[in-house]
Design an enzyme around this catalytic site. Sequence first.
Site, PDB file in Angstrom:
ATOM      1  N   TRP A   1      53.530 121.391  54.266  1.00 25.57           N
ATOM      2  CA  TRP A   1      52.148 120.647  53.409  1.00 25.57           C
ATOM      3  C   TRP A   1      52.420 119.026  54.024  1.00 25.57           C
ATOM      4  O   TRP A   1      51.677 118.692  54.222  1.00 25.57           O
ATOM      5  CB  TRP A   1      52.223 120.600  52.310  1.00 25.57           C
ATOM      6  CG  TRP A   1      52.075 119.775  51.052  1.00 25.57           C
ATOM      7  CD1 TRP A   1      50.620 120.699  50.972  1.00 25.57           C
ATOM      8  CD2 TRP A   1      51.788 118.464  50.637  1.00 25.57           C
ATOM      9  NE1 TRP A   1      50.273 119.615  49.891  1.00 25.57           N
ATOM     10  CE2 TRP A   1      50.992 118.668  50.534  1.00 25.57           C
ATOM     11  CE3 TRP A   1      52.517 117.585  51.196  1.00 25.57           C
ATOM     12  CZ2 TRP A   1      50.289 117.566  49.701  1.00 25.57           C
ATOM     13  CZ3 TRP A   1      51.952 115.757  50.956  1.00 25.57           C
ATOM     14  CH2 TRP A   1      50.824 116.153  50.061  1.00 25.57           C
ATOM     15  N   HIS A   2      53.717 118.649  54.863  1.00 28.90           N
ATOM     16  CA  HIS A   2      53.350 117.190  54.788  1.00 28.90           C
ATOM     17  C   HIS A   2      52.488 117.211  56.263  1.00 28.90           C
ATOM     18  O   HIS A   2      51.689 116.360  56.880  1.00 28.90           O
ATOM     19  CB  HIS A   2      55.118 116.780  54.948  1.00 28.90           C
ATOM     20  CG  HIS A   2      55.013 116.153  54.113  1.00 28.90           C
ATOM     21  ND1 HIS A   2      55.511 117.149  52.337  1.00 28.90           N
ATOM     22  CD2 HIS A   2      54.167 114.608  53.231  1.00 28.90           C
ATOM     23  CE1 HIS A   2      55.861 116.506  51.721  1.00 28.90           C
ATOM     24  NE2 HIS A   2      55.837 114.950  51.816  1.00 28.90           N
ATOM     25  N   GLY A   3      53.031 117.863  56.956  1.00 25.23           N
ATOM     26  CA  GLY A   3      52.299 117.514  58.654  1.00 25.23           C
ATOM     27  C   GLY A   3      52.843 119.540  59.381  1.00 25.23           C
ATOM     28  O   GLY A   3      53.726 119.698  59.051  1.00 25.23           O
TER      29      GLY A   3
ATOM     30  N   PHE B   1      48.549 113.404  55.447  1.00 19.53           N
ATOM     31  CA  PHE B   1      48.385 114.431  55.169  1.00 19.53           C
ATOM     32  C   PHE B   1      47.243 115.148  54.101  1.00 19.53           C
ATOM     33  O   PHE B   1      47.487 116.328  53.741  1.00 19.53           O
ATOM     34  CB  PHE B   1      50.020 114.276  53.629  1.00 19.53           C
ATOM     35  CG  PHE B   1      50.984 113.736  54.825  1.00 19.53           C
ATOM     36  CD1 PHE B   1      50.738 114.583  56.445  1.00 19.53           C
ATOM     37  CD2 PHE B   1      51.594 112.612  54.098  1.00 19.53           C
ATOM     38  CE1 PHE B   1      51.861 113.671  56.924  1.00 19.53           C
ATOM     39  CE2 PHE B   1      52.565 112.323  55.441  1.00 19.53           C
ATOM     40  CZ  PHE B   1      52.556 112.749  56.457  1.00 19.53           C
TER      41      PHE B   1
END
Length: 476
Positions: A325-327, A476
Site C-alpha cells: 500500500w505504501h508504494g 502514497f
Amino acid sequence: MLFNSFEFLIFLPVVFILYWFVFQRNLKWQNFLLLIASYVFYGWWDWRFLSLIVFSSIIDYSCGLRISKTKVPSKRKAWLMVSMLVNLGFLGVFKYFNFFSESLAEAFSSLGYELNALTLNVILPVGISFYTFQTMSYTIDVYREKLSPTKDAVAFFAFVSFFPQLVAGPIERATNLLPQFYKKRKFSYPQASDGMRQILWGLFKKVVVADNCAIIVNQIFESPGDFNSSALVIGAVFFAFQIYGDFSGYSDIAIGTARLFGFNLMQNFAFPYFSRDIAEFWRRWHISLSTWFRDYVYIPLGGSRGGTKMKVRNTFIIFLVSGFWHGANWTFLVWGFLNALYFLPLLLMKKNRVNTNVVAENRFFINPKELLQVGITFILTILAWVFFRATSIENALIYIRDIFTGTLFSAPGIDLKPFIFILLLLVVEWFHRDKKHGLMIENLKITPVRWGFYVFLFCVILFFGAQSQTFIYFQF
C-alpha cells in the site's frame, strides 16, 4: 495546498469565518462550503485530478444506494464489486501499473527473454491511497449493513473530500465521519482551543523535527558510502523521527483543523516509539490504516481464529499488503515482510495482546525491563525503516552492512542539532503518553506557564523550522 504554506495560512481563516459567521445557521450550506473548500484545497495542487475524486464519489454514492435497494445477494455483491473495481482500478493504473510492467520485463530478462516494459507517463495523484480506502469503507459497510446509505449527495461528497484529512489521513470510516455531516454543529471554544494546540504541536513535529532531520537523512541516504558507521546509525535514527514527525505531525494538524469546524477524527498515532513490542507498535502507528486492514482484510481472511498455518498466512498477507500500500517498490514489501517476522513470534506465543496499557502506567520513570523492551522494539523498527527509506533492496543491505564496520564508534561528522528537537519531542510526549496528543496541557493551572510554553513552541517553529519539505506520505 500544504498545511505549512502561506496559502493555507490565508485559506484556513477565510473558510473558518465563512463557516461560523456566514453559514452557521444552515447545515447544508456549511457542508457545501466544506465541499467547495476541499476541492479548492486539493485542486491547488493540480485541478485536473479533481475529476478522480468526483468520479469515485459518484460511483460509491450510487453503488451504496443500489446495494440498499436490492435484497438479492448476487446483485448486492455485484454493486460492491463495481465500487471495488473502480477504486482499486484507479490505484492499479496510477500507482502500480508501471511497477508490475517493469517487474514482468525484468523477470523475463532474467530468463533470457527480452521484453520491453509498457509504462504509462502518469503522475501519481496526491492522497489517492487515502481517499480511495476511505470511500471503499462506505460501500463495504453498506454491503455489510453496518451503515445505511446516504441520500444526501453534498454530505457524502464532502465526507470523501474533507480537506483536513483528504491527502494523508487519518483514513476515516464512513460509520464515524459521515454521520457528523448530518448533525448541526455548534462552535465549541474548548474543542477549538484544543484543536489549535494540536495544530501547534503538529507544526512543531513537522517543521522543526521532521524537516531538520530530513536534511541530514537525505544527505546520508543519497550517498551512504561517504559516511562512517556512526553517521549511518544516526541517519537511520533521524529517519525514524523524520517519518514520525512528518506523518504524525500531519495527522495532528488534520485532526486539530477538523476540530475547528466541529468534527472529531480518529487518533492516528498514539506515541508509537514508547511501544514495548511490535504488536503494540502497530496498535499505535498509523492506527487508521492498521485498523482498516484488520477489519476489511485480516478478519475476513479468518484473522486469528484458525489453526497455526492460517494465522501465519494471514499475518504475512496483512503486512505485505500494508507494505505494498505504501508504494510500488520491492523495498516496501521487504519492510512489510520484516514487520511480519517481528510480529509472528508474539502471535504464535499468544503475547501480541500483552502490552495494551500505557508504558510506565501511573509512574513517571520507566523500569529497566520496560526500557529494554522499548529499546529493542525501537532498534527493530529502525532496521525495517532502512528498507522503507532506501531506493532499492541492494542499497538497504549495503547500508546495514556498512553500519557494522570499524568506524561505529568514531565521530559521525554530521550536524547533530536535530537531537535537541527530538529530545524535546520525547520529553513532551512522555508526559502526555496517555493523552490524545502531546500538547494536551489545558489542565495546567498556572496560566502564564501554559501560555509561555505555547509562545516558546511558536518561537522554536519560527526560528528553527527548516526549509519546507514535502510531506512524506503525499507520495502514497
